[in-house]
Design an enzyme around this catalytic site. Sequence first.
Site, PDB file in Angstrom:
ATOM      1  N   GLU A  39       0.824  -1.203   0.000  1.00 35.52           N
ATOM      2  CA  GLU A  39       0.000   0.000   0.000  1.00 35.52           C
ATOM      3  C   GLU A  39       0.864   1.262   0.000  1.00 35.52           C
ATOM      4  OE1 GLU A  39      -2.561   0.064   3.425  1.00 35.52           O
ATOM      5  OE2 GLU A  39      -4.079   1.245   2.380  1.00 35.52           O
ATOM      6  N   ASN A  86       0.861  10.279   7.547  1.00 30.39           N
ATOM      7  CA  ASN A  86       2.272  10.621   7.324  1.00 30.39           C
ATOM      8  C   ASN A  86       3.030  10.798   8.639  1.00 30.39           C
ATOM      9  OD1 ASN A  86       1.590  10.375   4.702  1.00 30.39           O
ATOM     10  ND2 ASN A  86       2.311  12.398   4.060  1.00 30.39           N
TER      11      ASN A  86
END
Length: 388
Positions: free
Chosen positions: A245, A371
């Site tokens: 992913e 992130n």
Amino acid sequence: MDLTFSPAEEAFREECRTWLAEHVPAEPLPSGDTREGFALHLEWERKLFDARWSVVSWPVEFGGRDASLWEWLIFEEEYYGAGAPQRVTQNGIFLLAPTLFEFGTQEQRDRFLPRMAAADDLWCQGWSEPDAGSDLAGIKSRAVRDDAAGGWRITGQKTWTTRGAFCNWLFGLFRTDPEAERHHGMTYFLVPLDTEGVTVRGVGRLDGDEGFAEVFFEDAFVPDDLVLGGVNEGWRVAMATTSSERGLTLRSPGRFTASAARLIDLYRRRGDAANPTSREAVIQAWMDAEAYRLYTLADVTEVVEGGSPGARSSLNKIWWSELDVRMHEAALGLLGPYGELAGEAHAAVDGGSWMKGYQFSLSGPIYAGTNEIQRNVIAERVLGLPRK
Ligand SMILES: Cc1cc2nc3c(=O)[nH]c(=O)nc-3n(C[C@H](O)[C@H](O)[C@H](O)COP(=O)(O)OP(=O)(O)OC[C@H]3O[C@@H](n4cnc5c(N)ncnc54)[C@H](O)[C@@H]3O)c2cc1C
């Protein structure tokens, strides 16, 4: 370093390009995150499958072309360069399939891969829960052994399930040993969504599309042959999926080099040469997309030589997700107030696609692991920094 492709690879590129030029719909399809758009995207997926373009890197027996990783990159470049539709089958073919190749039994591969390639089965990812997103090991949905029936009874809730409302299968993580430590005691299950005790409820997104779903399980029975990779081995199996992913498969460079080319085209049409700021933003976006392409070539070289990017796939994920936001910001900067016009407005530019793309790009730093979490991974596992 040799950045040229072989004559056979160039011939492959030509074959892709010719087929795409003849078949890509002249008008963009409506969003695949609406029911109507999803149905049209499925027609497209089946066309791809019939011509053996839906899963080029898979073995021929499962519907692919046995293409090398290099050829796969070429296909992706051509695919996005031709403006072909988004892949609504992505969760199956890009996330679950690599995991099935690695951990599935032969019977599971034979059963699931050809139907996935043909878009006969549509897969969604059931990992996040209302209280477990970044902290995936905190999942509470559980599967309890039912020896008499030869399987498991699943209870709990998953959320943010992309296109869950349109899919018929879910791959998900469930706790099978509540006594085990957090990262142990989980199992990866393949669950048919029409199982008794499973309820799928669509959730609208802020941009109006209905692509998300919540999935509820109440004592839903799943037989043993739908365990992927072993009981209580779920974390290990799931980490293989996250590597796909974040790394190569979900967001290949072709997607961003194509957006960069569209951005340059937009600059030529709408740019103001007297405004150095917007010109620099466009050039920077193009360079960043190209940097991602080159970085990926290095990554693929390593994989082809038997290595694995491992935790470095987190670097990839930060790069492409932040690049996508910057690229769309640059486009909206060029468009000024026109960027806010909805697709159907008569003065809208490029069908309002830059604003729609911008809104979606904002989710890039969140999905596939936020992130902030990627930065933690890089700090600890790539740079070897202490946890505290
Ligand atoms: C477009 C989209 C599609 C998605 N599709 C799916 C899907 O198909 N299937 C699925 O299972 N899930 C899906 N998700 C969910 C996604 O995986 C989660 O949103 C993501 O993992 C974050 O979890 P959360 O939303 O619970 O936020 P939280 O985990 O609550 O995080 C909130 C904030 O805290 C920060 N944070 C949390 N922990 C730490 C830490 N240890 N260090 C530093 N910062 C931290 C996060 O970075 C974030 O900014 C999707 C999400 C989006 C946006």
